[in-house]
Design an enzyme around this catalytic site. Structure first.
Site, PDB file in Angstrom:
ATOM      1  N   CYS A 289      11.021 -42.335   4.427  1.00 28.97           N
ATOM      2  CA  CYS A 289      10.313 -41.645   5.506  1.00 28.97           C
ATOM      3  C   CYS A 289       9.008 -41.067   4.966  1.00 28.97           C
ATOM      4  O   CYS A 289       8.758 -41.084   3.759  1.00 28.97           O
ATOM      5  CB  CYS A 289      11.190 -40.546   6.108  1.00 28.97           C
TER       6      CYS A 289
ATOM      7  N   TRP B 109      -0.858 -33.814  -4.161  1.00 33.18           N
ATOM      8  CA  TRP B 109      -0.725 -32.386  -4.420  1.00 33.18           C
ATOM      9  C   TRP B 109      -1.298 -31.994  -5.777  1.00 33.18           C
ATOM     10  O   TRP B 109      -2.049 -31.030  -5.893  1.00 33.18           O
ATOM     11  CB  TRP B 109       0.740 -31.992  -4.289  1.00 33.18           C
TER      12      TRP B 109
ATOM     13  N   GLU C 290      16.583 -40.149  -1.119  1.00 27.46           N
ATOM     14  CA  GLU C 290      15.559 -40.214  -2.162  1.00 27.46           C
ATOM     15  C   GLU C 290      15.313 -38.833  -2.775  1.00 27.46           C
ATOM     16  O   GLU C 290      15.114 -38.722  -3.984  1.00 27.46           O
ATOM     17  CB  GLU C 290      14.238 -40.756  -1.600  1.00 27.46           C
TER      18      GLU C 290
ATOM     19  N   ARG D  37      23.205 -51.851   6.576  1.00 27.89           N
ATOM     20  CA  ARG D  37      21.867 -51.884   7.179  1.00 27.89           C
ATOM     21  C   ARG D  37      20.809 -52.410   6.226  1.00 27.89           C
ATOM     22  O   ARG D  37      19.689 -52.686   6.629  1.00 27.89           O
ATOM     23  CB  ARG D  37      21.469 -50.496   7.679  1.00 27.89           C
TER      24      ARG D  37
ATOM     25  N   TYR E 189      -2.924 -37.527   0.446  1.00 33.16           N
ATOM     26  CA  TYR E 189      -3.100 -36.244  -0.220  1.00 33.16           C
ATOM     27  C   TYR E 189      -2.203 -36.246  -1.442  1.00 33.16           C
ATOM     28  O   TYR E 189      -1.001 -36.490  -1.341  1.00 33.16           O
ATOM     29  CB  TYR E 189      -2.685 -35.111   0.728  1.00 33.16           C
TER      30      TYR E 189
ATOM     31  N   CYS F 293       9.475 -38.246   2.309  1.00 32.97           N
ATOM     32  CA  CYS F 293       9.899 -38.785   1.012  1.00 32.97           C
ATOM     33  C   CYS F 293       8.759 -39.519   0.321  1.00 32.97           C
ATOM     34  O   CYS F 293       8.596 -39.407  -0.897  1.00 32.97           O
ATOM     35  CB  CYS F 293      11.095 -39.709   1.183  1.00 32.97           C
TER      36      CYS F 293
END
Length: 137
Positions: free
Chosen positions: A90, A129, A58, A84, A127, A93
């Protein structure tokens, strides 16, 4: 809010799956990602695994898209090698995708549970940024 998977989302999954089948070889490249731009263009990428923590597919996709002049993405999906299927992003990401594309949809789930969800739904009470940066004015 979860949205039902659309034909365009299936095409995005197929694009990522094709890259995973044809470009992911060995331990260095195990994931593929595909993202759709607002104009319909599809950008693809693979991860660059390294024991020091190489970038996920990603994140490589964000740079690849920028290099191709794609500054916005509507939807993204990651697919694993060895059939898969769809793999959710994650935590790192998820945060980066939220910061770059706050309106992004991410395809997650398997089989009849595959769906496109807003990135914000994957990071509740997250959060952001950009919300904490000083104005440049």
């Amino acid at each position: 809010m979860t949205t039902q998977i659309q034909q365009l989302d299936h095409e995005l999954i197929q694009a990522a799956a094709h890259i995973a089948r044809t470009r992911c070889r060995g331990d260095n490249h195990t994931m593929a990602a595909a993202g759709r731009a607002p104009d319909g263009r599809i950008v693809t990428a693979v991860n660059a695994y390294h024991f020091t923590g190489g970038p996920c597919a990603e994140l490589v996709l964000i740079g690849t898209a920028a290099a191709q002049g794609v500054c916005e993405l509507d939807t993204i999906v990651a697919v694993g090698d060895r059939d898969r299927g769809v793999v959710p992003p994650c935590g790192r990401c998820r945060q980066v995708l939220l910061d770059y594309f706050p309106a992004l949809k991410v395809i997650v789930g398997a089989g009849d549970r595959t769906r496109a969800v807003p990135i914000r739904d994957l990071l509740p009470e997250s959060y952001v940024w950009a919300d904490h940066q000083l104005d440049a004015d």
